[in-house]
Scaffold this active site. Sequence first.
Site, short mmCIF file in Angstrom:
data_model
loop_
_atom_site.label_atom_id
_atom_site.label_comp_id
_atom_site.label_asym_id
_atom_site.label_seq_id
_atom_site.Cartn_x
_atom_site.Cartn_y
_atom_site.Cartn_z
CD GLU A 91 -2.47 1.23 2.77
OE1 GLU A 91 -3.45 1.97 2.90
OE2 GLU A 91 -2.05 0.49 3.70
CE LYS B 127 -7.32 1.59 3.91
NZ LYS B 127 -6.06 2.06 4.57
CB CYS C 48 -4.48 -1.22 4.75
SG CYS C 48 -3.54 -1.27 6.30
#
Length: 573
Positions: free
Chosen positions: A45, A117, A150
């Site tokens: 990331e 995300k 994440c």
Amino acid sequence: MTKPLKVATVQFEPTMFEKERNIARLIEMVTEAAQAGAKLIVTPEMGTTGYCWVDRAEVAPFVEPIPGPTTDRFADVARAHDCYIVVGMPEVDPATNLYYNVGVLVGPEGVVGTHRKTHPYIAEPKWSAPGDLGHQVFETPIGRIAMLVCMDIHFVETARLVGLAGADIICHISNWLAERTPAPYWITRAVENSCYLIEANRWGLERTVQFSGGSCVIGPDGAIEAVIDAGDGVAYAELDLERARARRVLGEKVFEQRRPELYMELPTNTYLWNPLDFFTLYGHRPLPPGRRSRIAVAQFAPGGDVEANLARIEELAVKAAREEGAELVVFPERAVTGLDAPGAVPLDGPAVAKLVAIAARHDLHIAAGLAEDDAGTLYNSAVLVGPQGVIGRYRKTHLDATDHNWAQPGDEWGVFDTKFGRIGLLIGHDAAFPESGRVLALRGCDLILAPAALRSRLTNSHAGSAVAQNYPIPTGADPHHWHLMRARAGENNVHLAFANVLDPAAGYSGKSGVFGPDTFEFPRREAILGEGEGVIACDIDTSNLDSRYPTNVVRRKDLVTMRLPHHYQPLIR
């Protein structure tokens, strides 16, 4: 059988404000992996820029559109080596000028797809908008590939969405912190969806934040097939995609056994409003006050003799009360009637009456599994009893292969208000389904009791990490680093008491325990019975300070509050 697929995970420490240096180093590491034969290469990331940006203005010089100069450079490597690469970077959308934290899948023909995300961590709102592209699976010549970034993976729904959409591989890119890795949530998402998970995490220190490393490849059974602890590096594994496509969890075909008609709460969020107000609305089922309590689980192998089982239950109940100070004890699945044959009993019969008598004699509450006979229809059930009698019954809703030989599935959840707080019941195989615990959490449960008879491996050990962490985050060896039921407790912010059958000769694995509501709280509030028959207990707290707002995580349910249910409708179709 599909041809083995060689994959690589890249672990890297980027340097803030050094975008060109970061990209050059990543290109070098990705090229090394491609030359070694990797056909799917995953990088961390925000690997091109670093992560800890304080606002939009600071990151603005480093954002790019997609496709753009950075993805073009990785596409050149993919084209030269006929491979696919996942790149983590900050994106700007030219149409809106919004910034996103993204994973980009690049192949020989260029950009295959982008995942923005969806579930932001505390850092993202400083500069990034939540993703608006949903959770996609990209068909490629090497397999069906999904991406998560994440914090996305903290939420059971994200991985389930791509699992149901057919993902063979989840590429999880992260800047993970605050625990020893490979992280329990990474392992859980691979196991519960029976797919491979390629984890690319950064390591190192950035603006006082210590990142954990532990980049790895996780198999559909939760086994760590390749791992990097600390430092820059590349790790390789060969995947057999047929293992993922079998979609077997704990030996069962879970995607065929799902009960979407029971999951209708998943696209809602009962924690958007103050739960102390929400659950009091119209005076209907306000949350009980809760309290500090001591809860125990018992681990043994029930036989086919009901009377012998009840005697063993009483023996362990006495031990739990006198030696452990417990007020509530959970016994395994079918602890009353035995596992080998149904031996079903009615709820109003002598077996349950004797269970109530045991509770009364020792001033205990007891949850125990049994085969239930309701006018000739058989169920795999659990009862919750106290000195006052039967409080409630739950019928297992997700039947495993052995249940299908004799039992009918239940069609409603078991939720009961007690002095211990709001209690939900699950039985064994139910807990393999992330949807089960989530529905109970959305209904306000503080505590989940899970009588079980599970054979498969439920834990993974950890040899210890060289990555330094602040006290009290553990870095040493741990025989129970990952436990499926710890993840179930933490992801739903509930206490969870799991009582499993222990019978190694028959494959029942034990590992019973009481787990706390926050997996990032150290030392953990939990107790695990690692081996042998017996009982183990742990203190729990379902109370709240005298405030009109929740002060206890089991009442606040932080991870439940942060869900984004508008993405979750496919889970009920």
